[in-house]
Design a protein around this motif. Structure first.
Motif, PDB file in Angstrom:
ATOM      1  N   UNK A  89      48.526  55.858  38.479  1.00 52.83           N
ATOM      2  CA  UNK A  89      47.990  54.731  37.731  1.00 52.83           C
ATOM      3  C   UNK A  89      47.501  53.669  38.692  1.00 52.83           C
ATOM      4  N   UNK A  90      46.302  53.155  38.452  1.00 52.02           N
ATOM      5  CA  UNK A  90      45.693  52.172  39.352  1.00 52.02           C
ATOM      6  C   UNK A  90      45.757  50.786  38.721  1.00 52.02           C
ATOM      7  N   UNK A  91      46.334  49.829  39.453  1.00 50.13           N
ATOM      8  CA  UNK A  91      46.519  48.472  38.972  1.00 50.13           C
ATOM      9  C   UNK A  91      45.887  47.483  39.948  1.00 50.13           C
ATOM     10  N   UNK A  92      45.427  46.368  39.391  1.00 46.88           N
ATOM     11  CA  UNK A  92      44.857  45.329  40.249  1.00 46.88           C
ATOM     12  C   UNK A  92      45.024  43.967  39.586  1.00 46.88           C
ATOM     13  N   UNK A  93      45.809  43.101  40.217  1.00 41.70           N
ATOM     14  CA  UNK A  93      45.969  41.737  39.729  1.00 41.70           C
ATOM     15  C   UNK A  93      46.713  41.616  38.417  1.00 41.70           C
ATOM     16  N   UNK A  94      47.565  42.580  38.096  1.00 41.80           N
ATOM     17  CA  UNK A  94      48.334  42.543  36.853  1.00 41.80           C
ATOM     18  C   UNK A  94      49.774  42.130  37.138  1.00 41.80           C
ATOM     19  N   UNK A  95      50.420  41.595  36.112  1.00 44.65           N
ATOM     20  CA  UNK A  95      51.792  41.132  36.305  1.00 44.65           C
ATOM     21  C   UNK A  95      52.724  42.313  36.531  1.00 44.65           C
ATOM     22  N   UNK A  96      53.842  42.015  37.168  1.00 44.52           N
ATOM     23  CA  UNK A  96      54.829  43.051  37.417  1.00 44.52           C
ATOM     24  C   UNK A  96      55.316  43.668  36.111  1.00 44.52           C
ATOM     25  N   UNK A  97      55.475  42.827  35.089  1.00 37.50           N
ATOM     26  CA  UNK A  97      55.955  43.313  33.795  1.00 37.50           C
ATOM     27  C   UNK A  97      54.936  44.262  33.159  1.00 37.50           C
ATOM     28  N   UNK A  98      53.657  43.932  33.288  1.00 41.15           N
ATOM     29  CA  UNK A  98      52.623  44.797  32.713  1.00 41.15           C
ATOM     30  C   UNK A  98      52.548  46.127  33.459  1.00 41.15           C
TER      31      UNK A  98
END
Length: 204
Positions: free
Chosen positions: A63-72
């Motif tokens: 899964x690729x994440x960028x600038x999202x909260x830790x909870x999200x």
């Protein structure tokens, strides 16, 4: 972390359909990526779970994440059932510590720059070295004599496609490669022919 049989690790990213996933697996990809960050390739957790269910155990789901909260990030990771988390922003050490879990692979993506980098600086398992504008398909000067390859296990990304990936691997000595836009017929739409051609070219 389990990898494929090839000496070169190949990740196909930005997959959104069952056919995309099936073709990448059939072509011999070691990892398939699902984008949760804002992008033309974004999928939701339900779609990622359905698609990752088609993936055999020896292929890593990312899964690729960028600038999202830790909870999200934690919620999407758990809801989708993916086995690896790729941070593509300014996430600090706390993210890696919080998302570390048995059987989970952590990937740190960073833009290529003048200073050498090393895999593991933030306790990541893999390092991904990308173009300054990730996801744009814009190549960077990986062939420059000033380029210093990172230490440890790292993936080369940014502007790769079937016609240049082998040259890029030979020039940099990359442990693996990652591609998204370079195997698309149009932005956000994967091409079966290009996926197959990329994997074959990458492995020479």
């Amino acid at each position: 972390m389990t990898v494929g049989m090839s000496d070169l690790f190949v990740k196909i990213c930005g997959l959104r359909t069952a056919r995309d996933v099936d073709v990448a697996v059939e072509a011999g990809a070691d990892a398939v990526g699902f984008v949760f960050a804002a992008s033309p390739r974004t999928v939701d957790a339900e779609t990622a779970r359905r698609l990752s269910g088609r993936v055999p155990d020896h292929v890593l789901t990312v899964g690729v994440f960028r600038g999202q909260s830790m909870e999200e990030v934690r919620r999407l990771t758990e809801e989708s059932g993916i086995r690896a988390v790729q941070f593509h922003g300014d996430e600090g050490p706390a993210y890696y510590e919080a998302l570390r879990a048995p059987g989970r692979t952590l990937i740190r993506a960073t833009a290529a720059g003048e200073l050498p980098v090393r895999c593991g600086e933030l306790d990541e398992d893999l390092l991904l070295l990308d173009a300054p504008d990730p996801g744009s398909g814009t190549p960077w000067n990986w062939a420059s004599p000033r380029f210093t390859a990172p230490e440890g296990r790292w993936l080369l990304a940014g502007g790769l496609h079937p016609d240049n990936v082998r040259q890029a691997v030979e020039a940099t000595g990359a442990w693996g490669v990652d591609v998204s836009s370079g195997v698309e017929s149009e932005r956000g739409v994967k091409s079966e022919q290009l996926i197959r051609a990329f994997v074959a070219a990458a492995r020479g």
